[in-house]
Write a protein that holds these residues in place. Structure first.
Motif, PDB file in Angstrom:
ATOM      1  N   SER A  46      -7.195  -6.034   3.831  1.00 12.84           N
ATOM      2  CA  SER A  46      -5.796  -6.058   4.263  1.00 12.84           C
ATOM      3  C   SER A  46      -4.881  -5.502   3.174  1.00 12.84           C
ATOM      4  CB  SER A  46      -5.379  -7.485   4.620  1.00 12.84           C
ATOM      5  OG  SER A  46      -5.515  -8.341   3.504  1.00 12.84           O
ATOM      6  N   CYS A  49      -5.307  -1.711   3.060  1.00  9.11           N
ATOM      7  CA  CYS A  49      -4.610  -1.005   4.139  1.00  9.11           C
ATOM      8  C   CYS A  49      -3.112  -0.935   3.871  1.00  9.11           C
ATOM      9  CB  CYS A  49      -4.884  -1.692   5.473  1.00  9.11           C
ATOM     10  SG  CYS A  49      -6.607  -1.539   6.019  1.00  9.11           S
ATOM     11  N   HIS A  50      -2.534  -2.014   3.339  1.00  4.55           N
ATOM     12  CA  HIS A  50      -1.119  -1.984   2.961  1.00  4.55           C
ATOM     13  C   HIS A  50      -0.879  -0.967   1.848  1.00  4.55           C
ATOM     14  CE1 HIS A  50      -0.612  -5.847   5.149  1.00  4.55           C
ATOM     15  NE2 HIS A  50       0.631  -5.416   5.276  1.00  4.55           N
ATOM     16  N   ARG A  52      -2.695   1.755   1.207  1.00  4.48           N
ATOM     17  CA  ARG A  52      -2.820   3.106   1.760  1.00  4.48           C
ATOM     18  C   ARG A  52      -1.561   3.519   2.505  1.00  4.48           C
ATOM     19  NH1 ARG A  52      -7.971   4.513   5.117  1.00  4.48           N
ATOM     20  NH2 ARG A  52      -6.775   6.453   5.111  1.00  4.48           N
ATOM     21  N   PRO A  75      -1.817   5.822   7.994  1.00  2.31           N
ATOM     22  CA  PRO A  75      -2.107   4.383   7.963  1.00  2.31           C
ATOM     23  C   PRO A  75      -0.837   3.574   8.234  1.00  2.31           C
ATOM     24  CG  PRO A  75      -3.093   5.489   6.081  1.00  2.31           C
ATOM     25  CD  PRO A  75      -2.200   6.489   6.731  1.00  2.31           C
ATOM     26  N   VAL A  79      -4.878  -3.850  10.002  1.00 10.90           N
ATOM     27  CA  VAL A  79      -6.339  -3.857   9.991  1.00 10.90           C
ATOM     28  C   VAL A  79      -6.839  -3.972  11.421  1.00 10.90           C
ATOM     29  CG1 VAL A  79      -8.407  -5.055   9.185  1.00 10.90           C
ATOM     30  CG2 VAL A  79      -6.388  -4.921   7.711  1.00 10.90           C
ATOM     31  N   CYS A  88      -8.710   0.386   8.439  1.00 11.81           N
ATOM     32  CA  CYS A  88      -7.249   0.494   8.488  1.00 11.81           C
ATOM     33  C   CYS A  88      -6.820   1.208   9.768  1.00 11.81           C
ATOM     34  CB  CYS A  88      -6.730   1.255   7.267  1.00 11.81           C
ATOM     35  SG  CYS A  88      -7.129   0.457   5.688  1.00 11.81           S
TER      36      CYS A  88
END
Length: 272
Positions: A46, A49-50, A52, A75, A79, A88
């Motif tokens: 998580s 992904c934030h 990215r 992105p 998630v 992502c």
């Protein structure tokens, strides 16, 4: 690679801009989502992904710099689970991004504590003298100009790359190039890794010249077949831009003071 620790080159004024740049880089890093809490830059999915999503929004992307167009999918920071497992989530961008402005914001982003601290060490040691020579305003413009030259120079040779370009390395490389032009004979204390870290006092032309040759070798693939995630070409372009911009100032630049010779044994005790 030698590690610079201190240069024997005093300044006449307080380098407020250099200090402000270091503070700004540290603060941005601390507020970068999913990154500052990890020394190596690793994080949970998580957080990754934030991170990215944040980097795609604010980092400079070579393809965007050259072609001036945003990708259809980026992105989102979320998630999701797909046929190949968790990953992502991608979606249409919900923001407008200016590629030239992203070069400026990317100059304050770093991928790990090591990336940040290495850059700030070089800026602290060599930036104060360049700011002292140029003045606060001209040094700010010089720093930004070298950063832009480095980013666009890298993008020109990697125009189809979609990997985010981050870091102050290009701008700081310009500072190193200017230092080599203006203060080649200044002495720099460095740590040389040889079984243990050996402290040596070397001329700036040797320290910075070796650094540039190493960056050029890595950029060309001579030293390593793959540059990995390091934008060595940006370092090379930024360094050359700094040399070019500083060259007209060379005739009027006073030389650094001659360093006191090292004293050993009885001579050193007598000097105390």
């Amino acid at each position: 690679m030698v590690i610079p620790v201190h240069d024997v080159n005093p300044v006449r004024r307080t380098p407020y801009v250099t200090y402000a740049l270091i503070a700004a880089n540290v603060l941005v890093f601390l507020y970068t989502p999913g990154l500052a809490g990890s020394v190596a830059g690793d994080s949970a999915l998580s957080q990754l992904c934030h991170l990215r999503a944040f980097m795609d929004h604010y980092a400079a992307v070579p393809q965007e710099l050259i072609h001036h167009r945003m990708p259809h999918l980026v992105p989102t920071g979320g998630v999701g689970t797909g046929p190949h497992g968790s990953g992502c989530v991608l979606g249409p961008p919900d923001y407008d991004k200016s590629p030239p402005l992203s070069v400026l914001t990317a100059m304050f982003l770093h991928g790990s504590w090591l990336h940040l601290l290495g850059n700030m060490l070089f800026l602290l040691i060599f930036g104060n003298n360049i700011e002292d020579r140029l003045g606060h305003v001209r040094f700010t413009l010089f720093y930004v100009a070298c950063g832009f030259a480095a980013a666009y120079g890298f993008a020109l040779v990697n125009e189809d790359s979609t990997d985010p370009l981050i870091g102050a390395s290009g701008a700081i490389a310009g500072v190193l190039g200017a230092y080599l032009v203006l203060y080649p004979r200044a002495r720099v204390w460095v740590l040389v890794p040889f079984l243990v870290f050996l402290p040596l006092r070397l001329p700036a032309w040797l320290v910075l010249g070796f650094w540039f040759v190493l960056q050029a070798a890595y950029s060309s693939g001579t030293a390593v077949p793959d540059a990995g995630t390091v934008a060595y070409a940006a370092h090379v372009v930024g360094f050359l831009a700094g040399m070019l911009l500083a060259w007209p100032l060379r005739p009027g630049t006073p030389p650094p003071p001659e360093p006191r010779r090292l004293l050993w044994g009885r001579q050193a005790r007598h000097g105390w």
